[in-house]
Design a protein around this motif. Structure first.
Motif, mmCIF file in Angstrom:
data_model
loop_
_atom_site.group_PDB
_atom_site.id
_atom_site.type_symbol
_atom_site.label_atom_id
_atom_site.label_comp_id
_atom_site.label_asym_id
_atom_site.label_seq_id
_atom_site.Cartn_x
_atom_site.Cartn_y
_atom_site.Cartn_z
ATOM 1 N N PHE A 78 0.825 -1.209 0.000
ATOM 2 C CA PHE A 78 0.000 0.000 0.000
ATOM 3 C C PHE A 78 0.859 1.260 0.000
ATOM 4 N N ASP A 79 1.995 1.207 0.703
ATOM 5 C CA ASP A 79 2.912 2.356 0.667
ATOM 6 C C ASP A 79 3.437 2.578 -0.752
ATOM 7 N N ARG A 80 3.783 1.478 -1.431
ATOM 8 C CA ARG A 80 4.242 1.599 -2.823
ATOM 9 C C ARG A 80 3.163 2.205 -3.701
ATOM 10 N N ALA A 81 1.934 1.761 -3.492
ATOM 11 C CA ALA A 81 0.823 2.282 -4.290
ATOM 12 C C ALA A 81 0.651 3.782 -4.079
ATOM 13 N N GLU A 82 0.783 4.228 -2.858
ATOM 14 C CA GLU A 82 0.638 5.673 -2.594
ATOM 15 C C GLU A 82 1.702 6.472 -3.335
ATOM 16 N N ARG A 83 2.910 5.942 -3.378
ATOM 17 C CA ARG A 83 3.967 6.652 -4.120
ATOM 18 C C ARG A 83 3.677 6.673 -5.615
ATOM 19 N N LYS A 84 3.122 5.583 -6.140
ATOM 20 C CA LYS A 84 2.733 5.587 -7.556
ATOM 21 C C LYS A 84 1.600 6.578 -7.804
ATOM 22 N N PHE A 85 0.687 6.697 -6.841
ATOM 23 C CA PHE A 85 -0.383 7.681 -6.975
ATOM 24 C C PHE A 85 0.176 9.096 -7.050
ATOM 25 N N MET A 88 1.374 9.547 -10.566
ATOM 26 C CA MET A 88 0.247 9.665 -11.485
ATOM 27 C C MET A 88 -0.369 11.057 -11.454
ATOM 28 N N GLN A 89 -0.505 11.602 -10.300
ATOM 29 C CA GLN A 89 -1.101 12.930 -10.211
ATOM 30 C C GLN A 89 -0.223 13.976 -10.887
ATOM 31 N N GLU A 90 1.078 13.808 -10.758
ATOM 32 C CA GLU A 90 1.968 14.749 -11.446
ATOM 33 C C GLU A 90 1.960 14.520 -12.953
ATOM 34 N N LEU A 91 1.854 13.261 -13.360
ATOM 35 C CA LEU A 91 1.774 12.959 -14.795
ATOM 36 C C LEU A 91 0.489 13.491 -15.411
ATOM 37 N N GLY A 92 -0.590 13.488 -14.615
ATOM 38 C CA GLY A 92 -1.874 13.914 -15.145
ATOM 39 C C GLY A 92 -2.676 12.763 -15.719
ATOM 40 N N THR A 93 -2.524 11.564 -15.127
ATOM 41 C CA THR A 93 -3.333 10.417 -15.546
ATOM 42 C C THR A 93 -4.068 9.874 -14.345
ATOM 43 N N ASP A 94 -5.191 9.207 -14.602
ATOM 44 C CA ASP A 94 -6.013 8.770 -13.472
ATOM 45 C C ASP A 94 -6.117 7.262 -13.333
ATOM 46 N N LEU A 95 -5.483 6.493 -14.225
ATOM 47 C CA LEU A 95 -5.668 5.037 -14.208
ATOM 48 C C LEU A 95 -4.338 4.312 -14.082
ATOM 49 N N MET A 96 -4.272 3.371 -13.128
ATOM 50 C CA MET A 96 -3.082 2.539 -12.926
ATOM 51 C C MET A 96 -3.462 1.075 -13.114
ATOM 52 N N LEU A 97 -2.607 0.344 -13.825
ATOM 53 C CA LEU A 97 -2.801 -1.087 -14.020
ATOM 54 C C LEU A 97 -2.143 -1.859 -12.881
ATOM 55 N N VAL A 98 -2.921 -2.723 -12.241
ATOM 56 C CA VAL A 98 -2.406 -3.649 -11.237
ATOM 57 C C VAL A 98 -2.536 -5.052 -11.823
ATOM 58 N N CYS A 99 -1.411 -5.702 -12.054
ATOM 59 C CA CYS A 99 -1.468 -7.048 -12.628
ATOM 60 C C CYS A 99 -1.454 -8.091 -11.507
ATOM 61 N N SER A 100 -2.083 -9.228 -11.769
ATOM 62 C CA SER A 100 -2.221 -10.255 -10.740
ATOM 63 C C SER A 100 -0.854 -10.697 -10.232
ATOM 64 N N SER A 101 -0.799 -10.964 -8.972
ATOM 65 C CA SER A 101 0.469 -11.212 -8.296
ATOM 66 C C SER A 101 1.125 -12.526 -8.723
ATOM 67 N N VAL A 102 2.438 -12.473 -8.814
ATOM 68 C CA VAL A 102 3.229 -13.689 -9.011
ATOM 69 C C VAL A 102 4.158 -13.920 -7.821
ATOM 70 N N GLU A 122 -10.476 2.876 -2.135
ATOM 71 C CA GLU A 122 -10.731 4.015 -1.241
ATOM 72 C C GLU A 122 -9.581 5.024 -1.304
ATOM 73 N N ARG A 123 -8.374 4.516 -1.288
ATOM 74 C CA ARG A 123 -7.208 5.406 -1.347
ATOM 75 C C ARG A 123 -7.143 6.130 -2.687
ATOM 76 N N ALA A 124 -7.441 5.400 -3.769
ATOM 77 C CA ALA A 124 -7.439 6.028 -5.082
ATOM 78 C C ALA A 124 -8.523 7.092 -5.191
ATOM 79 N N ALA A 125 -9.693 6.827 -4.622
ATOM 80 C CA ALA A 125 -10.809 7.773 -4.704
ATOM 81 C C ALA A 125 -10.472 9.099 -4.042
ATOM 82 N N ARG A 126 -9.728 9.030 -2.944
ATOM 83 C CA ARG A 126 -9.365 10.275 -2.249
ATOM 84 C C ARG A 126 -8.505 11.181 -3.117
#
Length: 630
Positions: A78-85, A88-102, A122-126
């Motif tokens: 979740f910490d990694r996801a927040e950093r990617k968010f 994304m906000q700086e890039l100006g895109t709203d969609l991130m791909l999460v691929c199934s875990s290996v 929930e975190r993405a919505a905020r």
């Protein structure tokens, strides 16, 4: 219709990729994280560059090994996801791909994964962002889009959706009709890729052999039909991992990709009426009724040499152009044109390539509609001012920058020979030898160009591709694949050279580019044609006597037939009930091939088993290395 392509799909630095994607006419691009990490600019710089190019960032990807993790790995994810968010906000895109875990530490369970995605939603919505879940074909616990959809459905969050990838579904042979039950608004993006059918590890297959829709063997159209039936109207995006593409021209690969998407969705809308996707309007794929003419560019010496060869093959000079130095030769339905103009495109082609085929003319249902479809699919139109007494013949640029003209029977183009040519009496005394039409045209190119031209022909014309075959040359292997109309009226062989030591590679190197290298004329009686050719002074390509001893034994031929083959230097092949007879002229120029063939009993091939023997004979007629051109 919104089109997109992942930056990983093409070669070059990020700025090169961006320029190629924009020039090809896409609406958006997926930023593959490695391309972003290798770029020196900030996320804001990248976002600004993309928007300045007239594009959107359709997706930021990939985010790996997220769901189903135990603590403390779950918290770190979740910490990694927040950093990617943040990125994304700086890039100006709203969609991130999460691929199934290996991840080997991930835990299974649909509900466990759904809970993780609900919290991530929930975190993405905020932040006003969205996340999409994709099932990797090799995922540890989720490897099927049906399971990925169940995770998304149970997560039950508006900012969590499904990402579909044709390769992951089709590589595992999952029923595509299962997609039809998924609500279209729950699909956040659709990624498309084709691939040749190869029995290998799924991950390796995906990472090295994907190609554009229509270039491979997977039923991508069925997948896209199922997606369109859901009411989905978002991005159709290409995600292609291909070693050849990574070394190719960014602009060429980008153009191929968009052509593949538009062609694919044009097919889908015709078979899946009422879809929400707004596909560009264009005529359906065009039926080709045959090769109307082949036109050579030459100087006077080259024209005289060609005329002598044509006469020996039974062609007669039947016309001179009303205003240009252009001569028409004819036999049966075959029209060969020799252009010796001192200006214009033909002359420019001669200056670059020497005496060569610079144009072919195809007889189609509707010439204007053909160009309309070709232009909608990104083909480059060809226009040259019409001279006195000339018709304006619709045309596009083809292999090697050559020209493909189109004539039809419903317009003034049907009278092109009467309008543009004055009948001429041929002083030569040669006689026709029974040639009726052009059986096939062989176009030679570098191997890496083959997929481009395969897609070009199959997207514009009502044709199909045959399986690729290896043509064995003493200097290496040439890959060959045929493009055919259902009725056989159009047959094109695409021959990909990988080095200049082969006959095909020599032709490309010495003629300075890809072009038509091979014309095959059809006859209804190869033996009568061989006798008539001999009476005209034609000398057939000598074939090794050893070949005939082998072919007689291999096929169990009657001695009389074997003797007739041997006497005429005629090659023989058989498939099922079909038979194929081949007769060649000695190699002309820098490896140009004239062939005469007879098909019996529905023979489908092109005599590939005979290639090593005729190529060995043809190479003997090439100009020795180091000897200047005559």
């Amino acid at each position: 219709m919104k089109t997109s392509i992942a930056t990983v799909s093409i070669s070059g630095e990020f700025s090169e990729k961006l320029a190629a994607i924009a020039a090809a006419g896409y609406d958006g691009l997926e930023i593959f994280e490695n391309d972003f990490l290798a770029f020196d600019g900030s996320p804001r710089d990248v976002g600004r560059m993309v928007r300045d190019a007239g594009l959107e960032i359709s997706l930021f990807q990939p985010f790996r090994d997220f769901e189903g993790l135990p603590e403390p790995q779950r918290g770190r994810a979740f910490d990694r996801a927040e950093r990617k968010f943040d990125v994304m906000q700086e890039l100006g895109t709203d969609l991130m791909l999460v691929c199934s875990s290996v991840s080997p530490v991930s835990l299974g369970g649909i509900d466990r994964a759904a809970a993780d995605f609900r919290e991530l939603g929930e975190r993405a919505a905020r932040r006003g962002l969205r996340v999409g879940y994709e099932a990797l074909a090799w995922g540890r616990h989720v490897s099927d889009h049906r399971d990925a959809w169940e995770v998304v459905r149970r997560a039950d969050h508006p900012k969590v959706g499904l990402i579909l990838d044709s390769f992951h579904t089709l590589a595992r042979r999952i029923d595509v009709d299962s997609i039809r039950a998924i609500p279209g608004d729950r699909i956040f993006i659709v990624q498309l890729a084709d691939a040749p059918l190869i029995d290998m590890d799924l991950l390796y297959w995906s990472r090295h052999f994907r190609n554009m829709p229509g270039e491979g063997d997977l039923p991508v159209k069925d997948f896209a039909r199922a997606v369109a039936a859901t009411g989905y109207d978002g991005y159709f995006s290409l995600e292609i991992f291909n070693d050849q593409f990574r070394a190719g021209s960014p602009r060429s690969i980008a153009v191929d990709g968009r052509r593949s998407l538009v062609h694919l969705m044009d097919q889908v809308r015709r078979e899946e009426p009422g879809i929400a996707v707004a596909v560009p309007d264009m005529p359906d794929r065009i039926a080709v009724e045959g090769v109307e003419f082949v036109e050579f560019a030459a100087d006077q010496d080259g024209a005289e040499t060609l005329a002598a060869l044509f006469h020996a093959m039974g062609f007669r000079k039947v016309g001179r152009h009303v205003s240009k130095d252009v001569t028409l030769f004819r036999q049966g339905d075959i029209n060969l044109v020799v252009n010796t103009e001192g200006e214009g495109f033909a002359h420019s082609s001669y200056l670059v390539h020497g005496t060569s085929v610079y144009a072919i003319g195809l007889r189609v249902e509707d010439a204007a509609a053909t160009v309309q479809r070709a232009r909608a699919l990104g083909a480059e139109p060809f226009e040259q001012a019409a001279g006195p007494g000339e018709l304006t013949i619709p045309a596009i640029r083809g292999v090697g920058g050559g020209v493909v003209y189109f004539v039809d029977g419903k317009s003034e183009l049907a009278k092109v020979w009467d309008v543009e040519f004055t009948p001429t009496a041929d002083p030569q005394s040669s006689h026709e030898v029974g040639l009726s039409r052009i059986d096939h045209v062989g176009q030679t190119m570098n191997y890496e160009e083959m997929l481009t031209w395969l897609l070009f022909y199959t997207a514009i014309f009502r044709t199909r591709k045959t399986p690729m075959v290896d043509v064995i040359d003493p200097g290496g292997v040439v890959r060959s694949q045929a493009i055919e109309s259902e009725d056989g009226k159009l047959r094109l062989t695409l021959n990909g050279a990988e080095n200049r030591r082969t006959l095909a590679g020599h032709f490309i190197a010495e003629s300075f580019g890809s072009s038509v290298q091979h014309l095959a004329f059809a006859t209804g009686d190869i033996f009568a044609t061989a006798e008539a050719l001999s009476a005209n002074g034609f000398e057939a390509l000598p074939i090794s006597p050893n070949y005939y001893d082998d072919v007689e034994a291999r096929f169990g031929l009657e001695p009389d037939l074997a003797d007739r083959l041997r006497a005429g230097n005629i090659l023989y092949d058989r498939d099922g009930d079909g038979e194929y007879f081949q007769l060649y002229a000695p190699t002309w120029g820098e490896g140009f091939i004239f062939e005469i063939v007879e098909r019996r009993g529905g023979y489908k091939g092109y005599g590939a088993p005979n290639a090593p023997f005729r190529i060995a004979a043809q190479r003997r007629y090439l100009r020795p290395k180091g000897m200047p051109r005559g």
